[in-house]
Structure formats: structure tokens, C-alpha cells
Design an enzyme around this catalytic site. Structure first.
Site, PDB file in Angstrom:
ATOM      1  N   GLU A  25    -102.321 -45.753 -14.743  1.00  0.00           N
ATOM      2  CA  GLU A  25    -102.136 -46.370 -16.066  1.00  0.00           C
ATOM      3  C   GLU A  25    -101.639 -47.787 -15.885  1.00  0.00           C
ATOM      4  O   GLU A  25    -100.989 -48.089 -14.876  1.00  0.00           O
ATOM      5  CB  GLU A  25    -101.051 -45.610 -16.853  1.00  0.00           C
ATOM      6  CG  GLU A  25    -101.449 -44.239 -17.279  1.00  0.00           C
ATOM      7  CD  GLU A  25    -100.246 -43.445 -17.780  1.00  0.00           C
ATOM      8  OE1 GLU A  25     -99.220 -44.048 -18.146  1.00  0.00           O
ATOM      9  OE2 GLU A  25    -100.342 -42.215 -17.792  1.00  0.00           O
TER      10      GLU A  25
ATOM     11  N   LYS B 125     -99.141 -50.739 -16.308  1.00  0.00           N
ATOM     12  CA  LYS B 125     -97.688 -50.759 -16.473  1.00  0.00           C
ATOM     13  C   LYS B 125     -97.368 -51.844 -17.502  1.00  0.00           C
ATOM     14  O   LYS B 125     -97.418 -53.038 -17.209  1.00  0.00           O
ATOM     15  CB  LYS B 125     -97.002 -51.036 -15.131  1.00  0.00           C
ATOM     16  CG  LYS B 125     -95.496 -50.977 -15.215  1.00  0.00           C
ATOM     17  CD  LYS B 125     -94.882 -50.955 -13.820  1.00  0.00           C
ATOM     18  CE  LYS B 125     -93.389 -50.771 -13.870  1.00  0.00           C
ATOM     19  NZ  LYS B 125     -92.672 -51.803 -14.610  1.00  0.00           N
TER      20      LYS B 125
ATOM     21  N   ASP C 277     -95.442 -54.298 -19.857  1.00  0.00           N
ATOM     22  CA  ASP C 277     -94.171 -54.990 -19.682  1.00  0.00           C
ATOM     23  C   ASP C 277     -93.477 -55.142 -21.034  1.00  0.00           C
ATOM     24  O   ASP C 277     -93.673 -56.126 -21.743  1.00  0.00           O
ATOM     25  CB  ASP C 277     -94.426 -56.361 -19.049  1.00  0.00           C
ATOM     26  CG  ASP C 277     -93.160 -56.918 -18.427  1.00  0.00           C
ATOM     27  OD1 ASP C 277     -92.165 -56.183 -18.341  1.00  0.00           O
ATOM     28  OD2 ASP C 277     -93.176 -58.097 -18.033  1.00  0.00           O
TER      29      ASP C 277
ATOM     30  N   TYR D 149     -96.924 -42.994 -23.191  1.00  0.00           N
ATOM     31  CA  TYR D 149     -97.480 -42.578 -21.899  1.00  0.00           C
ATOM     32  C   TYR D 149     -96.799 -41.346 -21.306  1.00  0.00           C
ATOM     33  O   TYR D 149     -97.071 -40.991 -20.165  1.00  0.00           O
ATOM     34  CB  TYR D 149     -97.427 -43.711 -20.885  1.00  0.00           C
ATOM     35  CG  TYR D 149     -96.072 -44.399 -20.773  1.00  0.00           C
ATOM     36  CD1 TYR D 149     -94.949 -43.705 -20.334  1.00  0.00           C
ATOM     37  CD2 TYR D 149     -95.929 -45.741 -21.115  1.00  0.00           C
ATOM     38  CE1 TYR D 149     -93.717 -44.326 -20.238  1.00  0.00           C
ATOM     39  CE2 TYR D 149     -94.700 -46.378 -21.024  1.00  0.00           C
ATOM     40  CZ  TYR D 149     -93.598 -45.664 -20.591  1.00  0.00           C
ATOM     41  OH  TYR D 149     -92.388 -46.268 -20.512  1.00  0.00           O
TER      42      TYR D 149
ATOM     43  N   LYS E 284     -96.290 -52.928  -8.332  1.00  0.00           N
ATOM     44  CA  LYS E 284     -95.937 -54.179  -9.023  1.00  0.00           C
ATOM     45  C   LYS E 284     -96.861 -55.302  -8.593  1.00  0.00           C
ATOM     46  O   LYS E 284     -96.974 -55.585  -7.391  1.00  0.00           O
ATOM     47  CB  LYS E 284     -94.499 -54.574  -8.652  1.00  0.00           C
ATOM     48  CG  LYS E 284     -93.439 -53.674  -9.250  1.00  0.00           C
ATOM     49  CD  LYS E 284     -93.169 -54.093 -10.677  1.00  0.00           C
ATOM     50  CE  LYS E 284     -91.897 -53.567 -11.237  1.00  0.00           C
ATOM     51  NZ  LYS E 284     -90.687 -54.140 -10.892  1.00  0.00           N
TER      52      LYS E 284
ATOM     53  N   CYS F  43     -81.203 -94.228 -22.847  1.00  0.00           N
ATOM     54  CA  CYS F  43     -82.328 -93.576 -23.532  1.00  0.00           C
ATOM     55  C   CYS F  43     -83.628 -94.310 -23.187  1.00  0.00           C
ATOM     56  O   CYS F  43     -83.711 -95.537 -23.330  1.00  0.00           O
ATOM     57  CB  CYS F  43     -82.087 -93.594 -25.037  1.00  0.00           C
ATOM     58  SG  CYS F  43     -83.511 -93.032 -25.968  1.00  0.00           S
TER      59      CYS F  43
ATOM     60  N   CYS G  80     -84.751 -96.101 -26.658  1.00  0.00           N
ATOM     61  CA  CYS G  80     -84.023 -97.127 -27.402  1.00  0.00           C
ATOM     62  C   CYS G  80     -82.976 -97.837 -26.553  1.00  0.00           C
ATOM     63  O   CYS G  80     -82.352 -98.785 -27.005  1.00  0.00           O
ATOM     64  CB  CYS G  80     -83.369 -96.534 -28.652  1.00  0.00           C
ATOM     65  SG  CYS G  80     -81.925 -95.514 -28.283  1.00  0.00           S
TER      66      CYS G  80
ATOM     67  N   CYS H 295     -79.427 -88.654 -26.559  1.00  0.00           N
ATOM     68  CA  CYS H 295     -79.311 -89.999 -27.101  1.00  0.00           C
ATOM     69  C   CYS H 295     -78.592 -89.839 -28.435  1.00  0.00           C
ATOM     70  O   CYS H 295     -79.023 -89.075 -29.290  1.00  0.00           O
ATOM     71  CB  CYS H 295     -80.698 -90.592 -27.307  1.00  0.00           C
ATOM     72  SG  CYS H 295     -80.663 -92.058 -28.325  1.00  0.00           S
TER      73      CYS H 295
ATOM     74  N   CYS I  92     -82.471 -94.199 -33.166  1.00  0.00           N
ATOM     75  CA  CYS I  92     -83.393 -94.232 -32.028  1.00  0.00           C
ATOM     76  C   CYS I  92     -84.810 -93.975 -32.543  1.00  0.00           C
ATOM     77  O   CYS I  92     -85.053 -92.967 -33.226  1.00  0.00           O
ATOM     78  CB  CYS I  92     -83.001 -93.151 -31.023  1.00  0.00           C
ATOM     79  SG  CYS I  92     -84.265 -92.847 -29.776  1.00  0.00           S
TER      80      CYS I  92
END
Ligand code: IVH
Length: 667
Positions: free
Chosen positions: A113, A115, A117, A222, A310, A404, A407, A422, A427
């Protein structure tokens, strides 16, 4: 209507609604349009309202609407919910088969089957009714999340089996729902979930079931726990029986007679994995025969009759060319890795967020490095590590600037934050991002004012603040690239009509930290006018259900600023509505599927020609364009979709398949 008559009608409606729900959510094959389902549901709700004593826990009307809980109750698993041992390669799988063969006499068949997640859950049915749903917890004690699980439409609330039954499976969030939810979270200044698994788990651990109800979760069953429902001989028979009872089982399982067939299954799905619309992280292999399962038994931690193979996370190697800095609406400066394009888990990756400077240091990533990248949860690209052995000496360490990049004002690191910010409220990058947010669909919803136009308006010094938008003249707009008379007039109309918006849109559009569209609606409904909200104290705000200290703090200090005060005065003078006009939520939810949306079509569809699909989208209020951009709302992808799909995934555009187009046009 007499009670007896109502009872009969209610039973009829429930049966029909259960059947429609099963066809739609479990079989993926609806026999009636959604509108028919809704009509029957309304009929049922009305009758149940008139005869509240006839409402039962397994009525399809009871999926959403459970009251928020204070805490989850503990649930004891009489049959422990065990986890599986892992296999990471072919030889681990052969070892597993060999060990099993040594412990039983007869030849062994396996069931493979996918798996899934997500989050393992257990569902208990008594006298045919779903009575309890729980998390796995530590395997012996989990939490009662029944109300949240009831919102998963593919879980039957009643089944044709009188005996007590405990069914187990994996609740998960499909990719499309995940991408859409994260898009919304980001628009609301909320942290996106890292992967669909966290999103599913986070949703099921909410005390208010209304939240899980909005998250479009799904489930595959399952296995079983307590089982008093007669004897079956094999796991494959159980899967068939679960399906017969109306549970959603994953269709991709396969009975294999040899471990070679198992390895073939595993190899196949390792490659096919990107095509699924949900996340899998491996394959589970189970001995099919239940007597053999009993013979094999358990080790202290795991069953000997099953193992989880896995998949390795899909990784790729590429070069880090540049680190680009962008200043967001709230001033946070984010570094993004610009990579040589590379295919990973089904799409081409060219950029990956590096989050912040600490992370760059921690990973010791340098400009010019060969880097390993993977997609977190196989969705969001992530730089894992540099390949130090491949360094030539020409690589350069990266340092965040002191100022920044937009600016030039000094960047600061706020207490308890890793990000650099900033702090200059003027700005241009922040103003630009703020304006993009202000005009966006969930905020002031000003059509025709996309990112490109906003950039031009800034470049031409035509706007600096939100208020400037409402001072734009026809001749200002006409001088912009690609702004003809018609689009100018349309835009001016859209700007003017946005003045009438209800208060919550303006509030959300202002971009107050932590105030997403939902909080904005709550605030607007509660305070009714901007004036009252401006006068609200910290205590007034925290007194509202759902508002925490952080949010209240942010709101009160936002309105205390002189610049904000004068901005709001200006907006008022310019004629913007500052009052709450009532429930907007309904309006948003009642919209047709494509109203006001920009849709792109790609790939080959089975049931529609391209022009038929286009006509359908347009009929439902959408406009179809040829290429994917940030302004695209939905990409409808048929078979063999290519670069447009890649781009849409990268931009986080909502992606639909042909079935979804069929669903909305069936209405
Ligand atoms: S069987 C006795 N089948 O993987 C073990 N598990 O450690 C019963 N999972 O916690 C688990 N898909 O959350 C099984 N098709 C599948 C599965 C599956 C996902 C999860 C489950 C379990 C973990 C294995």
C-alpha cells in the site's frame, strides 16, 4: 408537517445525502450536481430545525457546527496503535521477507500500500454510528478529535454494520488544498505550513471544528483496531470489506506473491509519486494472510508482519548563483537563492528561500557553491547544504547588508526575531508591497491595478501612499505603458467604487501586523466604525473572542501612530467609507467559481476542446489568459501539462484538474 411524516422525510433525505456524499467524496464520481446536494441539505436542515428532537449525531447535517472545545479528552486505545519498522533499500525488504518466511510454514503473499504522509487516526463505530475519532498519540493514549474528523466528508457518519468496529487510517491534506491554504495564509500575514502533513495535523488539533471544516482534509483507511465484525481471512479481504462499508481506501494497493513483485511496486511508485495529488513518503508492505500475521506477532515496538519502505527525499544538485534580497510589506528583508534551473520531484526549481542570515551561516552556504536542494514535503524548494568537496576556492561568503537594499535606511534586528527589518515606514519597497496588498482581491479588490501598474506608478512618482491612489487623474494613467483609454477609465471606475467598500476591506488592506482578513472582519463587525476602532484600548480589543494579546498590541500601537492618523484623515476626506456594512463573508462565499478570476488553460483535456473550456470559464465569470503570472488565480491543467504547470506551482497558483472544471460546470 406531522412529526411522523417529518421523521420519514428526514430518513429519506439522510439516505440520499449520504449516498451523494459517498459518490462525491469517496468514489469521486458524483451522480448529481452540487446544487442538488445543497437543495436536499437545506430541506433537511429546515426539517431538523422544526423538529430538533429528531436530530441525530450521524445526520449529515452534523458534520460542521460542533462547538469549540476547551481541551481534547484522552482516548485509550484498547488495541495499541503501533508504528512500523523501516526499510530503506532492497536488501532491507529481502531481509524482512526472509525473516517472515522463517517464522511461518506456508508461502507468504504480501499486500503493498502507499504510505500516506498524514496523521494516523482511529474511527470507532457502535451500532453502525460513528461515535469516536482519535489521534494515535503515543500509541496507547490518543486525543478525542471526533468533531474535527466529522468534517472530513469521506468519513461515513453511519455504516451498515451493527457490531463495534474500529477502523484506522491516515488523514491528510491533498496538495491543491495545501497550496491554496498557504497562499491564503501568506496573504493574511500568517506563517505558511511547511508541508501537507503538518497542515493536516495542525488542522485536526484545532479546538474549533469550524477550522478543520475549512481545510479540505481527506482520509484513506488501511486497517482495523477493535474488530467484532465477523472473521475475514486476509488483509486484502479487509480492505475490500472496508470499501464495501463505504470507507475510502486507497485504490493503489496491490497483492504481490513474491518479494520481487514488492520491489517492482516500490520502484514504480518512487517514480510515479510526483503525479499523485497527495503526499506519500513510502510504501507499506503487509503479510496478507491474517493467520500468518498472528503467527508472526510483534516485537516490543513493531509488528513482524509489516514494514514501511521509506522513499529517500528527492534531492538534486545545482549551483547557487546569487542571493537576491527582497523587502516585504512589513519591512522584513528575505534572502532568496537564485539557482541554476534543475528538476526536482516533478518541477523545475530556480529559486529557494534562504529565510534569514542565521540559516545561511548555519548551513555555511556560499555564493557559487554547488548545493543540494530538495522540496520540503516535496513542495517548497529548500537548500539543504553545500557540497564542500566541490568547492574551488572562488566561492564567496554572503553577508546581509547593514542598510535596506531599497531605501538605504539602517536595518535592525528586533528582539526575539531572526529577521532583519527595514524600519522606515516610507521605504518604497514596503510602500509598493503594501499597495499591492491594499488593492488585492481580499482587501480593497481594485480590478486592473496589478503589480506592473503599481511599479510604474511608483517609478513615475505618481503614488507614494495609499491616499495618492485616490488622487490619480485620467492623464496620469494615460501616460503609463499599455494603458489605453478604456483600461484607464475602467481603472478609475474601480478605484472610485472601492471607496464604498465595507470597513473590513479597508482594515485588512491597511496591512496591520497580525490582522488577516478574518480578524479584520471581526474587528469591523465589533467596532462598526473606524473612529471607534481608533479609540479602542488594549482591553477593548482583547475582550473580543479570538483576539489575543499580540494582535491587540499590534492594533493599538498601529492606530497610535501620527502617520496613521493623518493617513486615515486623508482617506476620509477623499471619500472612503469607514463603516461596517454587514456580512461580507456570505458575499465572498456565494460568488460563482470564476467570478473576477483570471484563469489559464493548459494540457490536453478529455471532455473539452480548448475553446469549449474557455467558453465555460467565461460563462462563469472568469477571464482566460494565455500565460501564467502572479495575477493568475487558477491554472486548469489537463494531461501532459508542461512549463505552465511548473510556473504555476512555483508561483503558488491554485491548480485544478479537468475533473474540477467538470464539477463546477455541472452546477
Ligand atoms: S499500517 C501496525 N498502512 O505510517 C501498523 N500505516 O509507522 C499499522 N501509514 O503510524 C500501520 N500509510 O501513520 C499503515 N497504508 C498504510 C499507511 C500507514 C501511512 C502511517 C501510519 C503509521 C506509520 C507507520
Amino acid at each position: 408537517m406531522e412529526k411522523q411524516q417529518a421523521q420519514q422525510k428526514i430518513a429519506e433525505l439522510r439516505k440520499l445525502l449520504n449516498q451523494y456524499g459517498h459518490e462525491y467524496y469517496v468514489l469521486d464520481n458524483p451522480s448529481v450536481p452540487d446544487s442538488e446536494y445543497d437543495r436536499k441539505m437545506q430541506e433537511l436542515l429546515k426539517l431538523e430545525e422544526s423538529f430538533p428532537e429528531l436530530v441525530t449525531a450521524d445526520s449529515p447535517s452534523q458534520r460542521i457546527g460542533g462547538e469549540p472545545l476547551d481541551a481534547f479528552q484522552k482516548v485509550q486505545h484498547n488495541v495499541p496503535m503501533m508504528s512500523l519498522g523501516n526499510a530503506f533499500n532492497e536488501s532491507d525488504l529481502r531481509d524482512f521477507a526472509r525473516r517472515a518466511a522463517q517464522l511461518t510454514d506456508e508461502p507468504i503473499s504480501f499486500v503493498c500500500e502507499l504510505k500516506i504522509d498524514g496523521l494516523a487516526v482511529s474511527l470507532t463505530y457502535e451500532n453502525g454510528t460513528f461515535v469516536r475519532g482519535a489521534t494515535r498519540g503515543d500509541g496507547t493514549t490518543g486525543e478525542d478529535i471526533t468533531s474535527n474528523l466529522k468534517t472530513i466528508r469521506s468519513i461515513p457518519l453511519s455504516i451498515q454494520e451493527e457490531n463495534t468496529l474500529e477502523v484506522r487510517g491516515e488523514a491528510f491534506m491533498p496538495h491543491q488544498s495545501f497550496l491554496k491554504m498557504n497562499e491564503q495564509r501568506q496573504a493574511n500575514d500568517e506563517e505558511p505550513f511547511a508541508n501537507p502533513r503538518n497542515a493536516a495535523a495542525g488542522s485536526l488539533r484545532q479546538l474549533d471544528p469550524k477550522i478543520a471544516g475549512k481545510r479540505n482534509l481527506d482520509i484513506f483507511l488501511y486497517g482495523v483496531g477493535e474488530w467484532q465484525a465477523g472473521s475475514l481471512e486476509s488483509h486484502s479481504e479487509r480492505l475490500d470489506y472496508l470499501q464495501e462499508l463505504g470507507f475510502k481506501t486507497n485504490p493503489e494497493w496491490l497483492k504481490c506473491e513474491t518479494i520481487d513483485e514488492v520491489i517492482e511496486f516500490v520502484t514504480y511508485w518512487e517514480q510515479k509519486r510526483p503525479e499523485l495529488n497527495y503526499e506519500i513518503d513510502g510504501v507499506v508492505i503487509k503479510v496478507d494472510n491474517l493467520t500468518q500475521q498472528e503467527e508472526l506477532g510483534f516485537t516490543a515496538k513493531n509488528p513482524r508482519w509489516a514494514i514501511a519502505y521509506k522513499f529517500p527525499a528527492e534531492e538534486a544538485l545545482t549551483t547557487l548563483r546569487e542571493i537576491e534580497l527582497s523587502v516585504g510589506r512589513t519591512g522584513v528583508v528575505t534572502p532568496t537563492a537564485i539557482l541554476d534551473p534543475v528538476r526536482v520531484a516533478g518541477t523545475t526549481v530556480k529559486r529557494a528561500s534562504l529565510h534569514n542570515e542565521d540559516l545561511i551561516r548555519e548551513k555555511d552556504v556560499r555564493l557559487g557553491d554547488q548545493v543540494v536542494i530538495k522540496k520540503a514535503g516535496d513542495i517548497i524548494p529548500e537548500v539543504i547544504r553545500p557540497v564542500e568537496e566541490k568547492r574551488t576556492g572562488d566561492e564567496k561568503e554572503f553577508f546581509m547588508p547593514d542598510d535596506c537594499p531599497e531605501c538605504g535606511s539602517e536595518l535592525v534586528r528586533l528582539e526575539e526575531e531572526v529577521a532583519l527589518r527595514c524600519m522606515n515606514p516610507n521605504c518604497p519597497a514596503q510602500l509598493k508591497e503594501g499597495l499591492i496588498h491594499f488593492v488585492s482581491r481580499e482587501a480593497m479588490n481594485i480590478d486592473g491595478l496589478g503589480e506592473k501598474v503599481i511599479i510604474q506608478l511608483f517609478r513615475e512618482n505618481l503614488v507614494h501612499t495609499i491616499a495618492d491612489l485616490y488622487r490619480l487623474q485620467r492623464e496620469d494613467l494615460l501616460q503609463l505603458e499599455r494603458m489605453g483609454e478604456k483600461s484607464t477609465d475602467n481603472l478609475l471606475k474601480a478605484i472610485a467604487s472601492s471607496k464604498e467598500n465595507s470597513l473590513e476591506r479597508l482594515l485588512f488592506g491597511l496591512g496591520i501586523r497580525f490582522v488577516g482578513s478574518k480578524a479584520a472582519r471581526t474587528l469591523a463587525a465589533q467596532f462598526e466604525t473606524m473612529e471607534k476602532l481608533q479609540e479602542a484600548t488594549f482591553e477593548d480589543v482583547v475582550a473580543i473572542n479570538e483576539m489575543g494579546d499580540k494582535m491587540a498590541d499590534s492594533i493599538v500601537s498601529y492606530f497610535a501612530g501620527d502617520e496613521v492618523k493623518s493617513l486615515l484623515n486623508e482617506l476620509k476626506e477623499l471619500g472612503l467609507n469607514m463603516k461596517y456594512k454587514g456580512a461580507k463573508q456570505q458575499e465572498i462565499e456565494d460568488d460563482t467559481a470564476f467570478s473576477g478570476k483570471t484563469v489559464v488553460l493548459t494540457g490536453k483535456m478529455n471532455d473539452f476542446t480548448r475553446s469549449e473550456a474557455k467558453a465555460l470559464v467565461e460563462k462563469l465569470g472568469g477571464s482566460v489568459t494565455g500565460s501564467v503570472s502572479k495575477n493568475t488565480d487558477i491554472l486548469i491543467a489537463g494531461e501532459d501539462a508542461g512549463s505552465k504547470l511548473d510556473k504555476a506551482e512555483k508561483l503558488g497558483v491554485t491548480i485544478w484538474n479537468e475533473q474540477q472544471l467538470r464539477d463546477v460546470t455541472d452546477d
